[in-house]
Write a protein that holds these residues in place. Structure first.
Motif, PDB file in Angstrom:
ATOM      1  N   GLY A 112     -15.792  80.296 -63.206  1.00  0.00           N
ATOM      2  CA  GLY A 112     -15.943  81.189 -62.127  1.00  0.00           C
ATOM      3  C   GLY A 112     -16.897  81.001 -61.225  1.00  0.00           C
ATOM      4  O   GLY A 112     -16.909  81.497 -59.986  1.00  0.00           O
ATOM      5  N   ALA A 113     -17.714  80.178 -61.192  1.00  0.00           N
ATOM      6  CA  ALA A 113     -19.200  79.658 -60.297  1.00  0.00           C
ATOM      7  C   ALA A 113     -18.351  79.176 -59.052  1.00  0.00           C
ATOM      8  O   ALA A 113     -18.881  79.200 -58.048  1.00  0.00           O
ATOM      9  N   ALA A 114     -17.343  78.463 -59.426  1.00  0.00           N
ATOM     10  CA  ALA A 114     -16.493  77.827 -58.050  1.00  0.00           C
ATOM     11  C   ALA A 114     -16.204  78.745 -57.051  1.00  0.00           C
ATOM     12  O   ALA A 114     -16.146  78.469 -55.783  1.00  0.00           O
ATOM     13  N   GLY A 115     -15.422  79.821 -57.517  1.00  0.00           N
ATOM     14  CA  GLY A 115     -14.931  80.787 -56.437  1.00  0.00           C
ATOM     15  C   GLY A 115     -16.141  81.246 -55.723  1.00  0.00           C
ATOM     16  O   GLY A 115     -16.181  81.544 -54.481  1.00  0.00           O
ATOM     17  N   MET A 116     -17.290  81.618 -56.270  1.00  0.00           N
ATOM     18  CA  MET A 116     -18.378  82.111 -55.477  1.00  0.00           C
ATOM     19  C   MET A 116     -19.106  81.156 -54.534  1.00  0.00           C
ATOM     20  O   MET A 116     -19.346  81.665 -53.453  1.00  0.00           O
ATOM     21  N   LEU A 117     -19.076  79.899 -55.316  1.00  0.00           N
ATOM     22  CA  LEU A 117     -20.202  79.058 -54.234  1.00  0.00           C
ATOM     23  C   LEU A 117     -18.975  78.439 -52.970  1.00  0.00           C
ATOM     24  O   LEU A 117     -19.262  78.491 -51.819  1.00  0.00           O
ATOM     25  N   ILE A 118     -17.796  78.000 -53.389  1.00  0.00           N
ATOM     26  CA  ILE A 118     -16.688  77.583 -52.407  1.00  0.00           C
ATOM     27  C   ILE A 118     -16.484  78.481 -51.355  1.00  0.00           C
ATOM     28  O   ILE A 118     -16.216  78.187 -50.238  1.00  0.00           O
ATOM     29  N   GLY A 119     -16.418  79.732 -51.820  1.00  0.00           N
ATOM     30  CA  GLY A 119     -16.270  80.684 -50.586  1.00  0.00           C
ATOM     31  C   GLY A 119     -17.143  80.765 -49.460  1.00  0.00           C
ATOM     32  O   GLY A 119     -16.877  80.678 -48.461  1.00  0.00           O
ATOM     33  N   ARG A 120     -18.515  80.672 -49.846  1.00  0.00           N
ATOM     34  CA  ARG A 120     -19.470  80.575 -48.897  1.00  0.00           C
ATOM     35  C   ARG A 120     -19.614  79.326 -48.096  1.00  0.00           C
ATOM     36  O   ARG A 120     -19.711  79.227 -46.803  1.00  0.00           O
ATOM     37  N   THR A 337     -24.628  69.253 -45.331  1.00  0.00           N
ATOM     38  CA  THR A 337     -24.782  69.579 -46.734  1.00  0.00           C
ATOM     39  C   THR A 337     -24.459  70.995 -47.074  1.00  0.00           C
ATOM     40  O   THR A 337     -25.081  71.510 -48.143  1.00  0.00           O
ATOM     41  N   ALA A 338     -23.529  71.507 -46.519  1.00  0.00           N
ATOM     42  CA  ALA A 338     -23.109  73.004 -46.754  1.00  0.00           C
ATOM     43  C   ALA A 338     -22.899  73.351 -48.261  1.00  0.00           C
ATOM     44  O   ALA A 338     -23.012  74.313 -48.718  1.00  0.00           O
ATOM     45  N   GLY A 339     -21.967  72.500 -48.643  1.00  0.00           N
ATOM     46  CA  GLY A 339     -21.713  72.473 -50.184  1.00  0.00           C
ATOM     47  C   GLY A 339     -22.839  72.556 -51.113  1.00  0.00           C
ATOM     48  O   GLY A 339     -22.883  73.425 -51.900  1.00  0.00           O
ATOM     49  N   SER A 340     -23.666  71.645 -51.017  1.00  0.00           N
ATOM     50  CA  SER A 340     -24.975  71.533 -51.806  1.00  0.00           C
ATOM     51  C   SER A 340     -25.839  72.453 -51.409  1.00  0.00           C
ATOM     52  O   SER A 340     -26.406  73.129 -52.397  1.00  0.00           O
ATOM     53  N   GLY A 341     -25.904  73.015 -50.114  1.00  0.00           N
ATOM     54  CA  GLY A 341     -26.806  74.035 -49.849  1.00  0.00           C
ATOM     55  C   GLY A 341     -26.180  75.376 -50.654  1.00  0.00           C
ATOM     56  O   GLY A 341     -26.888  76.399 -51.143  1.00  0.00           O
ATOM     57  N   SER A 342     -24.856  75.659 -50.452  1.00  0.00           N
ATOM     58  CA  SER A 342     -24.268  76.765 -51.144  1.00  0.00           C
ATOM     59  C   SER A 342     -24.445  76.581 -52.693  1.00  0.00           C
ATOM     60  O   SER A 342     -24.643  77.884 -53.213  1.00  0.00           O
ATOM     61  N   GLY A 343     -24.441  75.600 -53.091  1.00  0.00           N
ATOM     62  CA  GLY A 343     -24.644  75.440 -54.413  1.00  0.00           C
ATOM     63  C   GLY A 343     -25.978  75.686 -55.106  1.00  0.00           C
ATOM     64  O   GLY A 343     -26.249  76.316 -55.987  1.00  0.00           O
ATOM     65  N   LEU A 344     -27.145  75.225 -54.132  1.00  0.00           N
ATOM     66  CA  LEU A 344     -28.316  75.609 -54.548  1.00  0.00           C
ATOM     67  C   LEU A 344     -28.861  76.968 -54.208  1.00  0.00           C
ATOM     68  O   LEU A 344     -29.482  77.456 -55.259  1.00  0.00           O
ATOM     69  N   ILE A 345     -28.152  77.837 -53.628  1.00  0.00           N
ATOM     70  CA  ILE A 345     -28.437  79.305 -53.375  1.00  0.00           C
ATOM     71  C   ILE A 345     -27.913  79.790 -54.728  1.00  0.00           C
ATOM     72  O   ILE A 345     -28.522  80.515 -55.199  1.00  0.00           O
ATOM     73  N   GLY A 346     -26.719  79.478 -55.201  1.00  0.00           N
ATOM     74  CA  GLY A 346     -26.100  80.064 -56.351  1.00  0.00           C
ATOM     75  C   GLY A 346     -27.174  79.642 -57.432  1.00  0.00           C
ATOM     76  O   GLY A 346     -27.527  80.477 -58.556  1.00  0.00           O
ATOM     77  N   VAL A 347     -27.700  78.358 -57.529  1.00  0.00           N
ATOM     78  CA  VAL A 347     -28.472  77.885 -58.660  1.00  0.00           C
ATOM     79  C   VAL A 347     -29.743  78.802 -58.710  1.00  0.00           C
ATOM     80  O   VAL A 347     -30.197  79.415 -59.650  1.00  0.00           O
TER      81      VAL A 347
END
Length: 398
Positions: A112-120, A337-347
């Protein structure tokens, strides 16, 4: 910034559904926690751990997807994640051991983490900072339907069907989202903008973002303030059903009432962004969050349910001004690096959520203090960090 290939009135609801995996997978089965304690013949703390480990899975999942979506684009990792969520939801229906159930909850969260991160990340690909905050607020209004409807539906299913039926609904929801991704979600990261993938590069990218105050400070402040919601999710079922004597269905309605506060706030945030700078709105919301958390602690033990609920409703409502704005401020500083940034926000968000949820579960003492005090600590920490580092942020930015 490129324009989306599908209308916003289609894109936003679909991305909101993908981002709603967490509230659907947590809030829907909260009314059944007491029943699951009996079914699995275990303790309240052990069942509450199924919530904590879900937050851990969300944190780990987003740390994995962040670099992947910068390398392979947004859509392929999204399909893999939603597929994993579907399979784990199916497994949750059939396991009979609490240990295996906790493991499946972890995998469900990683998917489920994929949907939250990738949407941002998709929104950041398409819009500038202020527009991103507005779009995220619009998404939040759709997302918040999940914590309003999910506990009501969950309470009804627990009473009239079975706790397994809750995961059947999650399964159907996941399959619908998978089909929407296949047929409607566009790829928003062109091949020429993708980053090379490697462990060293991933670590370097995360280190760059964490040492960039314009990114790290709003992301961490937002995560600390929003962790109030996760303390509430973990502790509220015990507080309202065991201490105030509400039934599962009554608890579901009360949870929905509190969640509705975020809808009011996110709608207010959208209009506020047209009049005031995003940082001013974010600052005011952090202060209000801490004030209401202090009021909640003072009212612990109140014989009146509604006196206790009032500051809680206001506290939860401030998150409608915090979440989208924190993400927008931080994401604007993530560059390519928006993908990594979004991921780090989620982490950050769900790593802190795991710690907060575990703390509430571990310190359970038969009162509302573990939940309320944890909220106060988190909201105060967010304020101290934000006010203590704003001058440094301005200096670095200048």
């Amino acid at each position: 910034m490129s324009k989306p290939s599908i209308p916003l009135k289609v894109l936003i609801p679909v991305l909101a559904m993908l981002s709603a995996f967490a509230p659907v997978a947590t809030d829907m089965y909260l009314p059944g926690l007491s029943l699951m304690t009996e079914v699995f013949q275990t303790t309240t703390g052990r069942v509450q751990a199924t919530i904590s480990v879900f937050f851990l899975g969300l944190a780990i999942g987003q740390s994995i997807y962040g670099p992947l979506i910068d390398r392979f684009g947004r859509k392929p990792p999204l399909l893999v994640g939603v597929g994993l969520y579907v399979l784990a939801s199916l497994a949750c229906m059939w396991v009979t051991d609490i240990g295996w159930f906790i493991a499946m909850r972890f995998l469900q969260a990683v998917g489920g983490a994929a949907g939250m991160l990738i949407g941002r990340a998709i929104i950041n690909d398409l819009f500038d900072r202020t527009e991103t905050a507005r779009v995220l607020s619009l998404m939040m209004m759709v997302i918040i339907l999940a914590p309003i409807l999910a506990p009501i539906a969950g309470g009804w299913l627990v009473v009239n069907v079975s706790w397994q039926s809750i995961f059947a609904v999650m399964l159907v929801f996941g399959v619908v989202c998978l089909l929407l991704v296949v047929f409607l979600i566009p790829e928003t990261l062109p091949p020429g903008h993708r980053q090379e993938l490697g462990f060293g590069r991933v670590v370097h990218t995360y280190a760059q973002l964490l040492t960039r105050p314009a990114f790290a400070i709003p992301a961490l402040c937002g995560a600390l303030a929003q962790s109030c919601m996760f303390a509430y999710i973990t502790g509220s079922e015990f507080v309202f059903t065991q201490l105030y004597g509400l039934s599962a269905q009554q608890y579901g309605w009360l949870f929905a009432l509190n969640a509705a506060g975020i809808i009011v706030a996110t709608n207010g945030n959208r209009f506020s962004l047209k009049r005031w700078p995003i940082e001013r709105i974010f600052t005011a919301a952090l202060v209000a969050n801490a004030v209401f958390a202090a009021a909640l602690v003072l009212l612990v033990g109140s014989p009146s349910l509604w006196w206790f609920v009032l500051p809680l409703w206001l506290l939860i409502g401030t998150l409608g001004f915090i979440g989208a704005n924190a993400a927008a401020i931080a994401m604007s500083a993530s560059g390519r690096t928006a993908g990594s940034g979004s991921g780090l926000i989620g982490v950050m968000q769900f790593g802190i959520a795991f710690a907060v949820s575990s703390t509430v579960a571990a310190t359970q003492n038969g009162t509302a203090y573990p939940m309320a005090l944890t909220m106060l600590v988190c909201s105060t920490a967010a304020c101290v960090l934000w006010f203590g580092t704003r001058r440094r942020m301005a200096t670095v930015s200048g």
